[in-house]
Design a protein around this motif. Structure first.
Motif, short mmCIF file in Angstrom:
data_model
loop_
_atom_site.label_atom_id
_atom_site.label_comp_id
_atom_site.label_asym_id
_atom_site.label_seq_id
_atom_site.Cartn_x
_atom_site.Cartn_y
_atom_site.Cartn_z
N UNK A 37 0.82 -1.23 0.00
CA UNK A 37 0.00 0.00 0.00
C UNK A 37 0.85 1.27 0.00
N UNK A 38 2.15 1.14 0.25
CA UNK A 38 2.97 2.35 0.32
C UNK A 38 4.03 2.45 -0.78
N UNK A 39 4.16 1.42 -1.61
CA UNK A 39 5.18 1.47 -2.67
C UNK A 39 4.52 1.74 -4.01
N UNK A 40 5.15 2.60 -4.81
CA UNK A 40 4.63 2.85 -6.16
C UNK A 40 4.87 1.63 -7.05
N UNK A 41 3.98 1.41 -7.99
CA UNK A 41 4.18 0.34 -8.97
C UNK A 41 3.55 0.84 -10.27
N UNK A 44 1.75 -1.71 -12.66
CA UNK A 44 0.42 -2.12 -12.21
C UNK A 44 -0.56 -0.94 -12.27
N UNK A 45 -0.08 0.25 -11.96
CA UNK A 45 -0.96 1.44 -11.96
C UNK A 45 -1.51 1.71 -13.36
N UNK A 46 -0.75 1.34 -14.39
CA UNK A 46 -1.26 1.53 -15.76
C UNK A 46 -2.45 0.61 -16.03
N UNK A 47 -2.47 -0.53 -15.35
CA UNK A 47 -3.57 -1.48 -15.56
C UNK A 47 -4.72 -1.24 -14.57
N UNK A 48 -4.37 -0.97 -13.33
CA UNK A 48 -5.40 -0.73 -12.30
C UNK A 48 -5.00 0.54 -11.55
N UNK A 49 -5.74 1.62 -11.74
CA UNK A 49 -5.38 2.89 -11.09
C UNK A 49 -5.39 2.80 -9.57
N UNK A 50 -6.03 1.74 -9.02
CA UNK A 50 -6.03 1.57 -7.57
C UNK A 50 -4.75 0.86 -7.10
N UNK A 51 -3.95 0.40 -8.08
CA UNK A 51 -2.65 -0.26 -7.82
C UNK A 51 -2.84 -1.45 -6.88
N UNK A 52 -3.86 -2.24 -7.19
CA UNK A 52 -4.13 -3.44 -6.40
C UNK A 52 -4.20 -4.65 -7.30
N UNK A 53 -3.95 -5.79 -6.71
CA UNK A 53 -4.21 -7.06 -7.38
C UNK A 53 -5.43 -7.69 -6.69
#
Ligand SMILES: N[C@@H](CCC(=O)N[C@@H](CS)C(=O)NCC(=O)O)C(=O)O
Length: 202
Positions: A37-41, A44-53
């Protein structure tokens, strides 16, 4: 199809179990994706703006999230026993059970972040206790409801299996089994399903 997943994630596990139950396991490439929850990715952010799996890239190149949406999508791709009942009271019972399991998982994942990711001086015991009340309230509802599942293994039961597997994995000392004999019995059988066995968290 490509699934962003990781072996510890209970939400990704919902999708991995659903895919196997639907006979679609062989059509999905699972891409191990660490998240925090605290590291940029950025990838993944390009696929899911919530940056979650989990996030699923479909054969048409569309990205789907979250686990509930992906599971329902996968259910449209096969002709076997459906994981989501099509309509009526059975559908809403299944959706409510999925929501219950997802809610327990949300609270459990937040507890995990609180105890693992948050630095010690910033931790807040009352906040963890608040999440635990949701988890144990949710487990009580599962214990009450389990007798009505009558051998079914749809989206709600998949969620329940992910809850119990995640509690064993991350919080074994919480001892969810004590006082919940019917859930224990149900889980002993559910855990033997190949889809559940193959996706055990690690
Ligand atoms: N409601 C989402 C929850 C997904 C979720 O919380 N995934 C966690 C891993 S178990 C995650 O990606 N956490 C990273 C973050 O919170 O930034 C779903 O059902 O897919």
């Amino acid at each position: 199809m490509k699934l962003r997943t990781n072996r510890a994630s209970p939400f990704a596990r919902k999708v991995r179990i659903a895919a196997r139950e639907a006979g679609l396991g062989g059509r999905i490439e699972e891409i191990e994706t660490p998240v925090s929850p605290v590291a940029a990715n950025d990838e993944l952010a390009r696929e899911n703006p919530l940056v979650k799996i989990p996030a699923l890239v479909t054969g048409a190149g569309e990205v789907l999230y979250d686990s509930a949406v992906i599971c329902e999508y996968l259910d449209t791709l096969h002709e076997g026993v459906k994981l989501f009942p099509a309509a009526g009271p059975r559908r809403f019972a299944a959706l409510r059970l999925q929501a219950l399991a997802d809610g327990i998982l949300d609270a459990a994942v937040l507890c995990r972040y609180e105890t693992f990711a948050r630095p010690q001086p910033l931790r807040w015991a009352e906040w963890i206790e608040g999440q635990q009340r949701k988890i144990f309230g949710g487990l009580a509802a599962l214990e009450t409801g389990v007798d009505g599942w009558s051998g079914e293994f749809g989206i709600g039961q998949i969620g329940a299996a992910c809850v119990l597997g995640y509690l064993d994995f991350r919080f074994p000392d919480w001892d969810w089994r004590t006082g919940r004999p019917r859930l224990v019995q149900w889980y002993e059988t559910a855990a033997r399903r190949p889809s559940v066995r193959d996706t055990a968290p690690s």
